[in-house]
Design a protein around this motif. Sequence first.
Motif, PDB file in Angstrom:
ATOM      1  N   GLY A 182      31.824 -47.983  -5.751  1.00  0.00           N
ATOM      2  CA  GLY A 182      31.501 -49.193  -6.496  1.00  0.00           C
ATOM      3  C   GLY A 182      31.037 -48.894  -7.918  1.00  0.00           C
ATOM      4  O   GLY A 182      31.388 -47.874  -8.504  1.00  0.00           O
ATOM      5  N   LYS A 183      30.233 -49.816  -8.433  1.00  0.00           N
ATOM      6  CA  LYS A 183      29.739 -49.678  -9.800  1.00  0.00           C
ATOM      7  C   LYS A 183      28.584 -48.682  -9.859  1.00  0.00           C
ATOM      8  O   LYS A 183      28.040 -48.265  -8.853  1.00  0.00           O
ATOM      9  CB  LYS A 183      29.286 -51.041 -10.326  1.00  0.00           C
ATOM     10  CG  LYS A 183      30.415 -52.055 -10.454  1.00  0.00           C
ATOM     11  CD  LYS A 183      29.895 -53.374 -11.015  1.00  0.00           C
ATOM     12  CE  LYS A 183      31.014 -54.383 -11.189  1.00  0.00           C
ATOM     13  NZ  LYS A 183      30.517 -55.671 -11.729  1.00  0.00           N
ATOM     14  N   ILE A 184      28.226 -48.335 -11.095  1.00  0.00           N
ATOM     15  CA  ILE A 184      27.096 -47.428 -11.308  1.00  0.00           C
ATOM     16  C   ILE A 184      25.787 -48.175 -11.079  1.00  0.00           C
ATOM     17  O   ILE A 184      25.585 -49.275 -11.607  1.00  0.00           O
ATOM     18  CB  ILE A 184      27.127 -46.847 -12.736  1.00  0.00           C
ATOM     19  CG1 ILE A 184      28.344 -45.927 -12.906  1.00  0.00           C
ATOM     20  CG2 ILE A 184      25.844 -46.079 -13.032  1.00  0.00           C
ATOM     21  CD1 ILE A 184      28.499 -45.378 -14.312  1.00  0.00           C
ATOM     22  N   LYS A 185      24.909 -47.586 -10.295  1.00  0.00           N
ATOM     23  CA  LYS A 185      23.581 -48.153 -10.082  1.00  0.00           C
ATOM     24  C   LYS A 185      22.617 -47.643 -11.151  1.00  0.00           C
ATOM     25  O   LYS A 185      21.942 -48.415 -11.816  1.00  0.00           O
ATOM     26  CB  LYS A 185      23.066 -47.802  -8.684  1.00  0.00           C
ATOM     27  CG  LYS A 185      21.689 -48.391  -8.394  1.00  0.00           C
ATOM     28  CD  LYS A 185      21.198 -48.000  -7.009  1.00  0.00           C
ATOM     29  CE  LYS A 185      19.819 -48.599  -6.749  1.00  0.00           C
ATOM     30  NZ  LYS A 185      19.287 -48.191  -5.416  1.00  0.00           N
ATOM     31  N   THR A 186      22.558 -46.324 -11.302  1.00  0.00           N
ATOM     32  CA  THR A 186      21.712 -45.719 -12.331  1.00  0.00           C
ATOM     33  C   THR A 186      22.441 -44.504 -12.912  1.00  0.00           C
ATOM     34  O   THR A 186      23.308 -43.913 -12.255  1.00  0.00           O
ATOM     35  CB  THR A 186      20.348 -45.255 -11.773  1.00  0.00           C
ATOM     36  OG1 THR A 186      20.566 -44.279 -10.744  1.00  0.00           O
ATOM     37  CG2 THR A 186      19.551 -46.420 -11.234  1.00  0.00           C
ATOM     38  N   ALA A 187      22.066 -44.159 -14.114  1.00  0.00           N
ATOM     39  CA  ALA A 187      22.644 -42.970 -14.754  1.00  0.00           C
ATOM     40  C   ALA A 187      21.606 -42.376 -15.695  1.00  0.00           C
ATOM     41  O   ALA A 187      20.868 -43.110 -16.363  1.00  0.00           O
ATOM     42  CB  ALA A 187      23.919 -43.326 -15.519  1.00  0.00           C
ATOM     43  N   SER A 188      21.533 -41.062 -15.730  1.00  0.00           N
ATOM     44  CA  SER A 188      20.596 -40.386 -16.625  1.00  0.00           C
ATOM     45  C   SER A 188      21.244 -39.132 -17.187  1.00  0.00           C
ATOM     46  O   SER A 188      22.007 -38.454 -16.502  1.00  0.00           O
ATOM     47  CB  SER A 188      19.300 -40.028 -15.895  1.00  0.00           C
ATOM     48  OG  SER A 188      19.558 -39.109 -14.839  1.00  0.00           O
ATOM     49  N   GLN A 189      20.934 -38.873 -18.437  1.00  0.00           N
ATOM     50  CA  GLN A 189      21.485 -37.693 -19.109  1.00  0.00           C
ATOM     51  C   GLN A 189      20.410 -36.624 -19.195  1.00  0.00           C
ATOM     52  O   GLN A 189      19.295 -36.875 -19.665  1.00  0.00           O
ATOM     53  CB  GLN A 189      21.934 -38.068 -20.517  1.00  0.00           C
ATOM     54  CG  GLN A 189      22.372 -36.875 -21.359  1.00  0.00           C
ATOM     55  CD  GLN A 189      22.322 -37.190 -22.848  1.00  0.00           C
ATOM     56  OE1 GLN A 189      22.777 -38.232 -23.276  1.00  0.00           O
ATOM     57  NE2 GLN A 189      21.754 -36.280 -23.622  1.00  0.00           N
ATOM     58  N   GLY A 190      20.722 -35.423 -18.742  1.00  0.00           N
ATOM     59  CA  GLY A 190      19.782 -34.324 -18.860  1.00  0.00           C
ATOM     60  C   GLY A 190      19.723 -33.800 -20.292  1.00  0.00           C
ATOM     61  O   GLY A 190      20.492 -34.214 -21.163  1.00  0.00           O
ATOM     62  N   GLN A 191      18.813 -32.891 -20.536  1.00  0.00           N
ATOM     63  CA  GLN A 191      18.672 -32.320 -21.872  1.00  0.00           C
ATOM     64  C   GLN A 191      19.788 -31.319 -22.138  1.00  0.00           C
ATOM     65  O   GLN A 191      20.216 -30.592 -21.245  1.00  0.00           O
ATOM     66  CB  GLN A 191      17.321 -31.626 -22.015  1.00  0.00           C
ATOM     67  CG  GLN A 191      16.139 -32.580 -22.055  1.00  0.00           C
ATOM     68  CD  GLN A 191      14.840 -31.851 -22.354  1.00  0.00           C
ATOM     69  OE1 GLN A 191      14.754 -30.647 -22.228  1.00  0.00           O
ATOM     70  NE2 GLN A 191      13.837 -32.597 -22.759  1.00  0.00           N
ATOM     71  N   PHE A 192      20.222 -31.273 -23.385  1.00  0.00           N
ATOM     72  CA  PHE A 192      21.178 -30.259 -23.799  1.00  0.00           C
ATOM     73  C   PHE A 192      20.444 -28.923 -23.951  1.00  0.00           C
ATOM     74  O   PHE A 192      19.319 -28.878 -24.453  1.00  0.00           O
ATOM     75  CB  PHE A 192      21.822 -30.632 -25.137  1.00  0.00           C
ATOM     76  CG  PHE A 192      22.953 -31.604 -25.014  1.00  0.00           C
ATOM     77  CD1 PHE A 192      24.269 -31.161 -24.990  1.00  0.00           C
ATOM     78  CD2 PHE A 192      22.714 -32.968 -24.923  1.00  0.00           C
ATOM     79  CE1 PHE A 192      25.321 -32.047 -24.876  1.00  0.00           C
ATOM     80  CE2 PHE A 192      23.758 -33.868 -24.812  1.00  0.00           C
ATOM     81  CZ  PHE A 192      25.068 -33.403 -24.783  1.00  0.00           C
ATOM     82  N   SER A 193      21.086 -27.856 -23.520  1.00  0.00           N
ATOM     83  CA  SER A 193      20.518 -26.522 -23.684  1.00  0.00           C
ATOM     84  C   SER A 193      21.512 -25.633 -24.428  1.00  0.00           C
ATOM     85  O   SER A 193      22.723 -25.745 -24.240  1.00  0.00           O
ATOM     86  CB  SER A 193      20.182 -25.895 -22.323  1.00  0.00           C
ATOM     87  OG  SER A 193      21.355 -25.700 -21.555  1.00  0.00           O
ATOM     88  N   ILE A 194      20.978 -24.787 -25.292  1.00  0.00           N
ATOM     89  CA  ILE A 194      21.795 -23.836 -26.052  1.00  0.00           C
ATOM     90  C   ILE A 194      21.234 -22.443 -25.794  1.00  0.00           C
ATOM     91  O   ILE A 194      20.054 -22.190 -26.026  1.00  0.00           O
ATOM     92  CB  ILE A 194      21.768 -24.147 -27.557  1.00  0.00           C
ATOM     93  CG1 ILE A 194      22.244 -25.576 -27.825  1.00  0.00           C
ATOM     94  CG2 ILE A 194      22.637 -23.164 -28.320  1.00  0.00           C
ATOM     95  CD1 ILE A 194      22.161 -25.983 -29.284  1.00  0.00           C
ATOM     96  N   SER A 195      22.064 -21.551 -25.300  1.00  0.00           N
ATOM     97  CA  SER A 195      21.624 -20.194 -24.983  1.00  0.00           C
ATOM     98  C   SER A 195      22.695 -19.195 -25.410  1.00  0.00           C
ATOM     99  O   SER A 195      23.843 -19.562 -25.662  1.00  0.00           O
ATOM    100  CB  SER A 195      21.342 -20.054 -23.485  1.00  0.00           C
ATOM    101  OG  SER A 195      22.497 -20.373 -22.725  1.00  0.00           O
ATOM    102  N   ASP A 196      22.292 -17.914 -25.483  1.00  0.00           N
ATOM    103  CA  ASP A 196      23.266 -16.867 -25.783  1.00  0.00           C
ATOM    104  C   ASP A 196      24.251 -16.745 -24.622  1.00  0.00           C
ATOM    105  O   ASP A 196      23.869 -16.880 -23.453  1.00  0.00           O
ATOM    106  CB  ASP A 196      22.560 -15.523 -25.977  1.00  0.00           C
ATOM    107  CG  ASP A 196      21.617 -15.537 -27.172  1.00  0.00           C
ATOM    108  OD1 ASP A 196      21.738 -16.454 -28.007  1.00  0.00           O
ATOM    109  OD2 ASP A 196      20.766 -14.629 -27.269  1.00  0.00           O
ATOM    110  N   ARG A 197      25.494 -16.490 -24.953  1.00  0.00           N
ATOM    111  CA  ARG A 197      26.476 -16.294 -23.884  1.00  0.00           C
ATOM    112  C   ARG A 197      26.080 -15.095 -23.018  1.00  0.00           C
ATOM    113  O   ARG A 197      26.160 -15.145 -21.796  1.00  0.00           O
ATOM    114  CB  ARG A 197      27.866 -16.083 -24.466  1.00  0.00           C
ATOM    115  CG  ARG A 197      28.955 -15.931 -23.409  1.00  0.00           C
ATOM    116  CD  ARG A 197      30.323 -15.803 -24.034  1.00  0.00           C
ATOM    117  NE  ARG A 197      30.458 -14.556 -24.790  1.00  0.00           N
ATOM    118  CZ  ARG A 197      31.577 -14.197 -25.420  1.00  0.00           C
ATOM    119  NH1 ARG A 197      32.627 -15.001 -25.412  1.00  0.00           N
ATOM    120  NH2 ARG A 197      31.644 -13.063 -26.083  1.00  0.00           N
TER     121      ARG A 197
END
Length: 236
Positions: free
Chosen positions: A199-214
């Motif tokens: 069905g439809k989306i009930k809730t949605a949340s975006q986590g934090q972006f992370s930047i690290s060395d490969r």
Amino acid sequence: MQSKAATILGFSLILGLAALGFLVQQMAVKFKEYERVVNVKGLAEQEVAADTVIWPIQFTVADNQLGSLFETLEQQSGLITAFLQQGGVEASAISRAAPNVIDKKAQQYGEGDRAEFRYIASQTLTVYSKDVAKIRGLISAIGQLGRQGIVFNQDPYQNRVEYSFTALNELKPQMIEEATKQAREVALKFAQDSQSQLGKIKTASQGQFSISDRDANTPHIKKVRVVTTVEYYLSD
């Protein structure tokens, strides 16, 4: 007549209550259907090249006379600056910190008169640049200045070259879309396996972006990562 009216009224109340009970039951069933949900996560990762570099260049000088010590510091600092500018680094991208001088005889627990040199001084020049490729080439070549008597401090902790990626905002929309799409694919698979409809989306949340060395050997290559969490309704 009164008895007949009472009978009709009672029958009507029974029918009304039965209909109300049926409607309440249907609403409860419908409500329970809406409570069936699936919670999924979507991941988006991307490798990017660092777009900024900070390069601290520290060197050390030893002498028994303060005057000649500072003369050598100035001379070697000039050699390093000339090397950088010949390599294409602008003067505005180079900053020089004040020298740090240690007097061995002034130290309570030092070597004192046994030290070969009374004074030891270190100085740091720092390069800040957006041209990462150019600076990486200079980092590999600066060792040739050792032939001119310059002693570089190669401490990987205090003099570590720092690479960073500053264009994250340009990647965010695409990566959020990718993570959300992946989350939906996982939810669809779950719905199919459970013989349900997504069905439809009930809730949605975006986590934090992370930047690290490969990895430890390629700090100039960065890994950008984000995880989104989406909750969908399920129905039969």
